[in-house]
Design a protein around this motif. Structure first.
Motif, PDB file in Angstrom:
ATOM      1  N   TYR A 115     -24.919  14.655  -2.542  1.00  0.00           N
ATOM      2  CA  TYR A 115     -25.646  15.733  -3.219  1.00  0.00           C
ATOM      3  C   TYR A 115     -26.438  15.182  -4.407  1.00  0.00           C
ATOM      4  CZ  TYR A 115     -26.625  20.008  -5.800  1.00  0.00           C
ATOM      5  OH  TYR A 115     -27.267  21.018  -6.475  1.00  0.00           O
ATOM      6  N   ILE A 116     -25.804  14.343  -5.205  1.00  0.00           N
ATOM      7  CA  ILE A 116     -26.498  13.759  -6.358  1.00  0.00           C
ATOM      8  C   ILE A 116     -27.674  12.899  -5.899  1.00  0.00           C
ATOM      9  CG2 ILE A 116     -26.244  12.168  -8.317  1.00  0.00           C
ATOM     10  CD1 ILE A 116     -23.371  13.228  -8.604  1.00  0.00           C
ATOM     11  N   ALA A 117     -27.540  12.303  -4.703  1.00  0.00           N
ATOM     12  CA  ALA A 117     -28.614  11.454  -4.178  1.00  0.00           C
ATOM     13  C   ALA A 117     -29.850  12.250  -3.778  1.00  0.00           C
ATOM     14  CB  ALA A 117     -28.109  10.652  -2.973  1.00  0.00           C
ATOM     15  N   VAL A 118     -29.704  13.567  -3.569  1.00  0.00           N
ATOM     16  CA  VAL A 118     -30.864  14.351  -3.119  1.00  0.00           C
ATOM     17  C   VAL A 118     -31.476  15.195  -4.234  1.00  0.00           C
ATOM     18  CG1 VAL A 118     -29.881  14.494  -0.791  1.00  0.00           C
ATOM     19  CG2 VAL A 118     -29.591  16.420  -2.353  1.00  0.00           C
ATOM     20  N   ILE A 119     -30.848  15.253  -5.404  1.00  0.00           N
ATOM     21  CA  ILE A 119     -31.399  16.086  -6.485  1.00  0.00           C
ATOM     22  C   ILE A 119     -32.119  15.214  -7.509  1.00  0.00           C
ATOM     23  CG2 ILE A 119     -29.715  17.933  -6.202  1.00  0.00           C
ATOM     24  CD1 ILE A 119     -28.118  16.771  -8.502  1.00  0.00           C
ATOM     25  N   PRO A 120     -33.087  15.768  -8.226  1.00  0.00           N
ATOM     26  CA  PRO A 120     -33.837  14.989  -9.221  1.00  0.00           C
ATOM     27  C   PRO A 120     -32.932  14.564 -10.384  1.00  0.00           C
ATOM     28  CG  PRO A 120     -34.951  17.055  -8.710  1.00  0.00           C
ATOM     29  CD  PRO A 120     -33.597  17.145  -8.115  1.00  0.00           C
ATOM     30  N   THR A 121     -33.218  13.412 -10.925  1.00  0.00           N
ATOM     31  CA  THR A 121     -32.485  12.933 -12.104  1.00  0.00           C
ATOM     32  C   THR A 121     -33.435  12.792 -13.291  1.00  0.00           C
ATOM     33  OG1 THR A 121     -32.765  10.664 -11.291  1.00  0.00           O
ATOM     34  CG2 THR A 121     -30.677  11.772 -10.800  1.00  0.00           C
ATOM     35  N   THR A 122     -34.540  13.528 -13.221  1.00  0.00           N
ATOM     36  CA  THR A 122     -35.496  13.592 -14.330  1.00  0.00           C
ATOM     37  C   THR A 122     -35.796  15.061 -14.608  1.00  0.00           C
ATOM     38  OG1 THR A 122     -36.518  11.494 -13.696  1.00  0.00           O
ATOM     39  CG2 THR A 122     -37.776  12.906 -15.161  1.00  0.00           C
ATOM     40  N   ALA A 202     -30.492  10.582   1.005  1.00  0.00           N
ATOM     41  CA  ALA A 202     -31.518  10.289  -0.003  1.00  0.00           C
ATOM     42  C   ALA A 202     -32.896  10.168   0.637  1.00  0.00           C
ATOM     43  CB  ALA A 202     -31.158   9.014  -0.756  1.00  0.00           C
ATOM     44  N   THR A 203     -32.946   9.531   1.811  1.00  0.00           N
ATOM     45  CA  THR A 203     -34.215   9.354   2.521  1.00  0.00           C
ATOM     46  C   THR A 203     -34.772  10.692   2.986  1.00  0.00           C
ATOM     47  OG1 THR A 203     -33.479   7.171   3.285  1.00  0.00           O
ATOM     48  CG2 THR A 203     -35.348   8.175   4.445  1.00  0.00           C
ATOM     49  N   LEU A 204     -33.903  11.552   3.487  1.00  0.00           N
ATOM     50  CA  LEU A 204     -34.325  12.880   3.932  1.00  0.00           C
ATOM     51  C   LEU A 204     -34.954  13.656   2.779  1.00  0.00           C
ATOM     52  CD1 LEU A 204     -34.363  15.131   6.100  1.00  0.00           C
ATOM     53  CD2 LEU A 204     -32.069  15.781   5.312  1.00  0.00           C
ATOM     54  N   SER A 205     -34.306  13.622   1.613  1.00  0.00           N
ATOM     55  CA  SER A 205     -34.846  14.310   0.438  1.00  0.00           C
ATOM     56  C   SER A 205     -36.206  13.743   0.041  1.00  0.00           C
ATOM     57  CB  SER A 205     -33.865  14.177  -0.732  1.00  0.00           C
ATOM     58  OG  SER A 205     -34.408  14.723  -1.912  1.00  0.00           O
ATOM     59  N   PHE A 206     -36.319  12.411   0.091  1.00  0.00           N
ATOM     60  CA  PHE A 206     -37.576  11.743  -0.269  1.00  0.00           C
ATOM     61  C   PHE A 206     -38.705  12.138   0.676  1.00  0.00           C
ATOM     62  CE2 PHE A 206     -40.406   8.129   0.566  1.00  0.00           C
ATOM     63  CZ  PHE A 206     -41.003   7.996  -0.682  1.00  0.00           C
ATOM     64  N   LEU A 207     -38.424  12.145   1.988  1.00  0.00           N
ATOM     65  CA  LEU A 207     -39.446  12.465   2.992  1.00  0.00           C
ATOM     66  C   LEU A 207     -39.900  13.923   2.881  1.00  0.00           C
ATOM     67  CD1 LEU A 207     -38.042  10.561   6.118  1.00  0.00           C
ATOM     68  CD2 LEU A 207     -40.015   9.937   4.693  1.00  0.00           C
ATOM     69  N   ILE A 208     -38.952  14.830   2.624  1.00  0.00           N
ATOM     70  CA  ILE A 208     -39.314  16.246   2.475  1.00  0.00           C
ATOM     71  C   ILE A 208     -40.258  16.435   1.295  1.00  0.00           C
ATOM     72  CG2 ILE A 208     -38.389  18.518   1.813  1.00  0.00           C
ATOM     73  CD1 ILE A 208     -35.943  17.867   3.568  1.00  0.00           C
ATOM     74  N   GLN A 209     -39.944  15.760   0.189  1.00  0.00           N
ATOM     75  CA  GLN A 209     -40.812  15.876  -0.992  1.00  0.00           C
ATOM     76  C   GLN A 209     -42.173  15.238  -0.738  1.00  0.00           C
ATOM     77  OE1 GLN A 209     -38.950  14.552  -4.598  1.00  0.00           O
ATOM     78  NE2 GLN A 209     -40.467  15.552  -5.896  1.00  0.00           N
ATOM     79  N   GLY A 213     -44.549  18.177  -0.840  1.00  0.00           N
ATOM     80  CA  GLY A 213     -44.895  18.220  -2.257  1.00  0.00           C
ATOM     81  C   GLY A 213     -43.911  19.047  -3.073  1.00  0.00           C
ATOM     82  N   MET A 214     -42.861  19.513  -2.406  1.00  0.00           N
ATOM     83  CA  MET A 214     -41.814  20.287  -3.076  1.00  0.00           C
ATOM     84  C   MET A 214     -40.477  19.589  -2.926  1.00  0.00           C
ATOM     85  SD  MET A 214     -42.724  24.165  -1.798  1.00  0.00           S
ATOM     86  CE  MET A 214     -41.367  24.904  -2.713  1.00  0.00           C
ATOM     87  N   HIS A 215     -39.646  19.732  -3.940  1.00  0.00           N
ATOM     88  CA  HIS A 215     -38.308  19.166  -3.830  1.00  0.00           C
ATOM     89  C   HIS A 215     -37.462  20.037  -2.907  1.00  0.00           C
ATOM     90  CE1 HIS A 215     -34.209  17.987  -4.974  1.00  0.00           C
ATOM     91  NE2 HIS A 215     -34.767  16.807  -5.139  1.00  0.00           N
ATOM     92  N   ILE A 216     -36.492  19.434  -2.220  1.00  0.00           N
ATOM     93  CA  ILE A 216     -35.651  20.170  -1.276  1.00  0.00           C
ATOM     94  C   ILE A 216     -34.911  21.320  -1.959  1.00  0.00           C
ATOM     95  CG2 ILE A 216     -33.694  18.574  -1.578  1.00  0.00           C
ATOM     96  CD1 ILE A 216     -33.059  19.036   1.402  1.00  0.00           C
ATOM     97  N   TYR A 217     -34.563  21.148  -3.232  1.00  0.00           N
ATOM     98  CA  TYR A 217     -33.906  22.221  -3.991  1.00  0.00           C
ATOM     99  C   TYR A 217     -34.824  23.440  -4.081  1.00  0.00           C
ATOM    100  CZ  TYR A 217     -32.738  24.934  -8.154  1.00  0.00           C
ATOM    101  OH  TYR A 217     -32.493  25.955  -9.029  1.00  0.00           O
ATOM    102  N   GLU A 218     -36.081  23.220  -4.383  1.00  0.00           N
ATOM    103  CA  GLU A 218     -37.030  24.324  -4.517  1.00  0.00           C
ATOM    104  C   GLU A 218     -37.212  25.055  -3.187  1.00  0.00           C
ATOM    105  OE1 GLU A 218     -40.307  22.011  -5.792  1.00  0.00           O
ATOM    106  OE2 GLU A 218     -39.888  22.269  -7.928  1.00  0.00           O
TER     107      GLU A 218
END
Length: 451
Positions: A115-122, A202-209, A213-218
């Motif tokens: 979970y931490i790997a897919v959420i922004p840390t900034t 982490a890769t899945l989250s990166f590719l979706i963004q 252009g949106m983060h997976i959380y959004e």
């Protein structure tokens, strides 16, 4: 016959839903999470009603020293309510792993790491000069608090399912000699599946963004969680949810268990938001939340059967009703009403089913509008569902007398709703006794003629 077939069909649907793996995992996880939520809620209650120098007991001179203890309650609140999603991810990960026959706590830890790997840390922070400044290597409370719940649930399930599949691939396991301790051997066996799982998430989250252009959380929050919140946290939505639960109760299926997977994540997230806002001194955002369900729609148990108990004691002439009511009164004060539902019974009872289904819809509507107009304070404290009526309204709303009065009005309305149906039951038993006497006399006369 048709009624029997309907009940069988509904029972089959209920069994299928309740036996679904992810439903079981989510229900078990949130059941384990309740003590944490209640702990955080009571910390907030103490923070504002005891340790606060403006609204709490600390405002009185001799008790001013209590204000110094406020950091304790604030720390507890932060550790519980602000990290709600992290705890949920850990527990759901463990539950899914257990259902997949994976033992130990590692799966829960892996779910949190994924979970931490897919959420922004900034995050962006507004400075005193009204400028937005990026701060790196931190996790925003949106992701760890209640707003991240649906993404967290999805990541926990997906990551552990992937890990389970990878673990079952023999070629991905590092075999250690028999002389190596078992705990070390298990760690090496899980090494490659762990690397691949976290990397994949982490890769899945990166590719979706990258693509959207949106983060997976959004995406999850705007397309799934927010619409569901709008439905369930609105009056029509919560009434529909309660109606479904009551119908299942009437046919002998635990209605709350049926709606729990939809109700718990959303209504628990709602009370978590309210508690956080209350602690910060901000406007309370949600009228409908988990305590709202308990204090206005489930007094005495499902169907607001505290009203049925009072109605029976007031007007019932049936010995069976009064006997069951006496046995049910004590558990009913703690919102446990299975003796009423299955003993009276309410289940499969065409007379009692009508008020049982309708009463919580009426009391929920009363509670909603009383809160909306400001007469009753909104619920800001998560309380155990077994908290007795009156006390429950007072604690859940952090001392709102309007909420207590509203709950008393709801109990009175529930009693008035059940009264005519209890009276109809009186007439029904009178007719039944008359028929028994009539047929009994006919049988006696027939026996005399035979002699």
């Amino acid at each position: 016959m048709e009624n029997s077939k309907f009940v069988e069909k509904m029972s089959a649907i209920a069994f299928k839903i309740n036996s679904y793996k992810y439903i079981i995992a989510i229900k078990n996880a949130f059941a384990s999470l309740l003590p944490i939520i209640i702990t955080g809620a009571f910390a907030t209650l103490f923070s504002n009603m005891v340790f606060d120098s403006v609204n709490g007991l600390a405002r009185f001179g001799p008790l001013a020293f209590l204000e110094q203890m406020k950091p304790i309650s604030q720390a507890i609140n932060y550790a519980t309510m602000n990290l709600l999603t992290i705890a949920a991810v850990f527990l759901i990960g463990m539950e899914v792993a257990n259902l997949n026959k994976l033992k130990g706590h590692f799966a829960g830890l892996l779910a949190v790491v994924s979970y931490i790997a897919v959420i922004p840390t900034t995050i962006e922070v507004l400075t005193g000069e009204e400028q937005l400044v990026e701060v790196a290597n931190v996790i925003g409370s949106d992701y760890t608090g209640s707003r991240g719940l649906f993404l967290g649930m999805a990541v926990a399930i997906l990551s552990i399912e992937l890990f389970t599949w990878l673990t079952n691939q023999d070629r991905l396991q590092i075999k250690m000699p028999d002389s190596v301790p078992s705990n070390v051997s298990r760690s090496f066996s899980a090494l490659i599946p762990t690397i691949l799982t976290v990397t994949a998430m982490a890769t899945l989250s990166f590719l979706i963004q990258l693509v959207t252009g949106m983060h997976i959380y959004e995406i999850i929050y705007s397309l799934v969680q927010r619409p569901l919140e709008n439905v369930v946290q609105g009056l029509p939505g919560v009434l529909l949810l309660m109606f479904v639960a009551q119908v299942f109760w009437v046919i002998g299926i635990h209605g709350n268990q049926m709606v729990k997977p939809i109700r718990e994540p959303i209504l628990l997230a709602a009370i978590a938001e309210n508690t956080t806002a209350f602690e910060a001194g901000e406007a309370i955002p949600n009228i409908i939340n988990m305590p709202f369900w308990d204090i206005y729609m489930s007094m005495g148990g499902s169907g607001v059967t505290i009203g049925l108990l009072i109605a029976i004691f007031l007007v019932s002439r049936r010995k069976d009703f009064r006997s069951i009511a006496k046995l049910s009164a004590e558990p009913g004060l703690f919102n446990i009403n299975e003796p009423m539902i299955f003993g009276l019974p309410v289940m499969l009872n065409p007379i009692m089913a009508i008020p049982f289904v309708l009463t919580p819809l009426v009391t929920g509507t009363i509670g909603y509008f009383a809160t909306a107009v400001g007469f009753a304070g909104p619920a800001v404290v998560m309380i155990p569902w077994t908290t007795p009526p009156i006390l429950s309204a007072y604690i859940a709303t952090a001392g709102s007398i309007g909420a207590v009065i509203t709950q008393i009005v709801c109990i009175a309305v529930a009693t008035l709703t059940y009264l005519p149906f209890v009276q109809v039951s009186n007439k029904a038993v009178t007719i039944e006794e008359a028929e028994k006497e009539k047929y009994g006399e006919e049988r006696t006369e027939s026996a005399t003629q035979v002699k």
